[in-house]
Motif scaffolding. Structure first.
Motif, PDB file in Angstrom:
ATOM      1  N   GLY A   5      59.126  92.285  15.212  1.00 17.57           N
ATOM      2  CA  GLY A   5      58.297  91.579  14.527  1.00 17.57           C
ATOM      3  C   GLY A   5      57.310  92.347  14.059  1.00 17.57           C
ATOM      4  N   ILE A   6      56.264  91.731  12.957  1.00 17.15           N
ATOM      5  CA  ILE A   6      55.841  91.786  12.818  1.00 17.15           C
ATOM      6  C   ILE A   6      53.815  91.652  12.528  1.00 17.15           C
ATOM      7  N   VAL A   7      52.895  92.119  12.964  1.00 16.91           N
ATOM      8  CA  VAL A   7      51.545  91.163  13.361  1.00 16.91           C
ATOM      9  C   VAL A   7      51.171  91.594  11.961  1.00 16.91           C
ATOM     10  N   THR A   8      50.159  90.153  11.047  1.00 16.19           N
ATOM     11  CA  THR A   8      49.514  90.463   9.582  1.00 16.19           C
ATOM     12  C   THR A   8      47.885  91.646  10.844  1.00 16.19           C
ATOM     13  N   PRO A   9      47.550  92.482  10.166  1.00 16.62           N
ATOM     14  CA  PRO A   9      46.742  93.170  10.364  1.00 16.62           C
ATOM     15  C   PRO A   9      45.605  92.221   9.252  1.00 16.62           C
ATOM     16  N   PHE A  10      44.237  93.054  10.259  1.00 15.82           N
ATOM     17  CA  PHE A  10      42.881  92.577   9.599  1.00 15.82           C
ATOM     18  C   PHE A  10      42.310  93.500   9.238  1.00 15.82           C
ATOM     19  N   TRP A  11      42.300  94.980   8.004  1.00 12.32           N
ATOM     20  CA  TRP A  11      42.332  95.857   8.542  1.00 12.32           C
ATOM     21  C   TRP A  11      40.776  95.514   7.728  1.00 12.32           C
ATOM     22  N   TRP A  35      53.369  88.019  13.384  1.00 11.09           N
ATOM     23  CA  TRP A  35      51.749  87.166  14.182  1.00 11.09           C
ATOM     24  C   TRP A  35      50.887  87.400  13.441  1.00 11.09           C
ATOM     25  N   ILE A  36      50.175  86.308  13.627  1.00  6.75           N
ATOM     26  CA  ILE A  36      49.060  86.295  13.469  1.00  6.75           C
ATOM     27  C   ILE A  36      48.028  85.454  14.026  1.00  6.75           C
ATOM     28  N   GLY A  37      46.900  86.454  13.602  1.00 10.29           N
ATOM     29  CA  GLY A  37      46.063  86.666  14.562  1.00 10.29           C
ATOM     30  C   GLY A  37      44.582  86.251  14.236  1.00 10.29           C
ATOM     31  N   GLU A  38      43.756  86.513  14.087  1.00 11.25           N
ATOM     32  CA  GLU A  38      42.327  85.992  13.606  1.00 11.25           C
ATOM     33  C   GLU A  38      40.538  86.693  14.317  1.00 11.25           C
ATOM     34  N   MET A  39      39.848  87.433  13.105  1.00 15.36           N
ATOM     35  CA  MET A  39      38.637  88.037  12.965  1.00 15.36           C
ATOM     36  C   MET A  39      37.857  87.640  11.887  1.00 15.36           C
ATOM     37  N   ALA A  40      37.428  87.549  11.295  1.00 13.89           N
ATOM     38  CA  ALA A  40      36.016  87.438  10.456  1.00 13.89           C
ATOM     39  C   ALA A  40      36.560  86.832   8.825  1.00 13.89           C
ATOM     40  N   THR A  41      37.932  86.410   9.202  1.00 13.56           N
ATOM     41  CA  THR A  41      38.446  86.553   7.720  1.00 13.56           C
ATOM     42  C   THR A  41      39.085  84.675   7.526  1.00 13.56           C
ATOM     43  N   PHE A  42      40.369  84.601   8.323  1.00 13.15           N
ATOM     44  CA  PHE A  42      40.556  83.177   7.738  1.00 13.15           C
ATOM     45  C   PHE A  42      41.194  82.455   9.316  1.00 13.15           C
ATOM     46  N   ASP A  43      40.175  81.451   9.828  1.00 19.52           N
ATOM     47  CA  ASP A  43      40.648  80.083  10.614  1.00 19.52           C
ATOM     48  C   ASP A  43      42.502  80.452  10.904  1.00 19.52           C
ATOM     49  N   ALA A  44      42.516  80.986  12.076  1.00 15.61           N
ATOM     50  CA  ALA A  44      44.296  81.567  12.381  1.00 15.61           C
ATOM     51  C   ALA A  44      45.197  79.885  12.343  1.00 15.61           C
ATOM     52  N   PHE A  45      44.569  79.287  11.922  1.00 16.09           N
ATOM     53  CA  PHE A  45      45.696  77.892  11.969  1.00 16.09           C
ATOM     54  C   PHE A  45      46.053  77.686  10.703  1.00 16.09           C
TER      55      PHE A  45
END
Length: 320
Positions: A5-11, A35-45
């Motif tokens: 699979g692929i992970v959406t990175p938050f570079w 995979w959709i994680g969460e950092m300092a950009t978007f709300d994951a949902f």
């Protein structure tokens, strides 16, 4: 069955909306899960809903999200919203995260992560199954929250670092995920999960691993990867892992407050190669195969995009 699979990175050095470009590229090239994680950009949902609306087939795994930040009701509402407004299949992943995020960003207690994870998984499953949930002290009231549409089939993944969290994951998770780990660590965790799950009479959960990847990386891609790894040098669990790999001085520097830019400049290419998949298409495929052979049923590639916008070259070559 082994999966990729692929992970959406938050570079930190890329446009926020590149996450959507990666999602579209992953679907275009036939990958089965994003995979959709969460950092300092978007709300994951919110991001997951946008991806679900903009794609047709790819499965979504949201997280790992910190188990101690959102309530079980909000977690169940979030993942069920994506499944209803977007489409299935969708799953939820939970982790312990770090003190900097849980306490520093969200003002929530970070300690006692393993028991909190056990309680959270049980409570989220209660809500997703359509039962009522409202906790007052130690008592669950009969007039608590209930989803209008039960979704008991949504799987829950647990991110495991350390023996306590690994034990909880073995006992309650539908899947376990690791991030930034060498092949040998995957093999050790696979053995621990098998032993601990069977000790409680449970079928061992499948294991997934996130692996940073770059197709024939140049200076910019390696710099991007090093900057991201520098963020993980100090958090509990990650720091101990990198110390065991021989990078104790880097970990100590991170924990002493050395700025991230200085840490990133000190991250050697050797460390990146131990936890990633880099080189030509054949080398990347060999690396993926090594993680599968070590016990990871699913490998999620985290594409470097500094020299490959949207990860399109990497995804196209790996998909072949």
């Amino acid at each position: 069955m082994n999966a990729l699979g692929i992970v959406t990175p938050f570079w930190l050095d890329r446009p926020d909306r590149e996450a959507l470009d990666i999602a579209l590229a992953a679907e275009e090239h036939g990958f089965g899960q994003l995979w959709i994680g969460e950092m300092a950009t978007f709300d994951a949902f919110a991001l997951a809903t946008a991806v679900a609306v903009g794609t047709e087939r790819i499965g979504l795994r949201i997280g790992p999200l910190p188990a101690g930040v959102r309530s079980p009701v909000s977690l169940a509402l979030g993942v069920s919203s994506v499944a209803t407004l977007g489409r299935a299949p969708v799953g939820l992943a939970l982790g312990g995260s770090s003190p900097a995020i849980v306490h520093g960003w969200h003002d929530r207690p970070w300690e006692h992560g393993a028991p909190r994870m056990r309680e959270t998984v049980a409570a989220v499953r209660t809500v997703l199954s359509g039962q009522r949930l409202a906790v007052s002290g130690d008592h669950v009231r009969s007039n608590g929250f209930r989803l209008r549409q039960a979704l008991p089939e949504i799987p829950i993944t647990v991110a495991a670092f350390g023996r306590a969290m690994t034990r909880v994951a073995a006992e309650v998770a539908d899947e376990v995920v690791l991030n930034l780990v060498p092949v040998e660590h995957v093999a050790r965790v696979r053995e621990q999960l098998d032993e601990q799950a069977r000790a409680v009479g449970r079928t061992p959960p499948p294991l997934a691993v996130w692996v940073p990847a770059a197709l024939e990386p140049g200076t910019a891609a390696l710099r991007q990867l090093a900057a991201q790894v520098s963020v993980y040098l100090s958090p509990p669990g990650y720091g101990e892992l990198f110390s065991a790999l021989g990078y104790r001085e880097l970990v100590e520097a991170a924990r002493s407050g050395v700025p991230r830019a200085g840490l990133a400049a000190a991250v050697p290419a050797g460390l990146l190669r131990v936890i990633g998949a880099f080189g030509g298409p054949a080398e990347i495929r060999e690396r993926i195969a090594a993680y599968h052979e070590a016990g990871a049923g699913h490998v999620g590639l985290v594409p470097a995009t500094a020299e490959d916008p949207g990860g399109r070259r990497l995804l196209r070559e790996v998909a072949r």
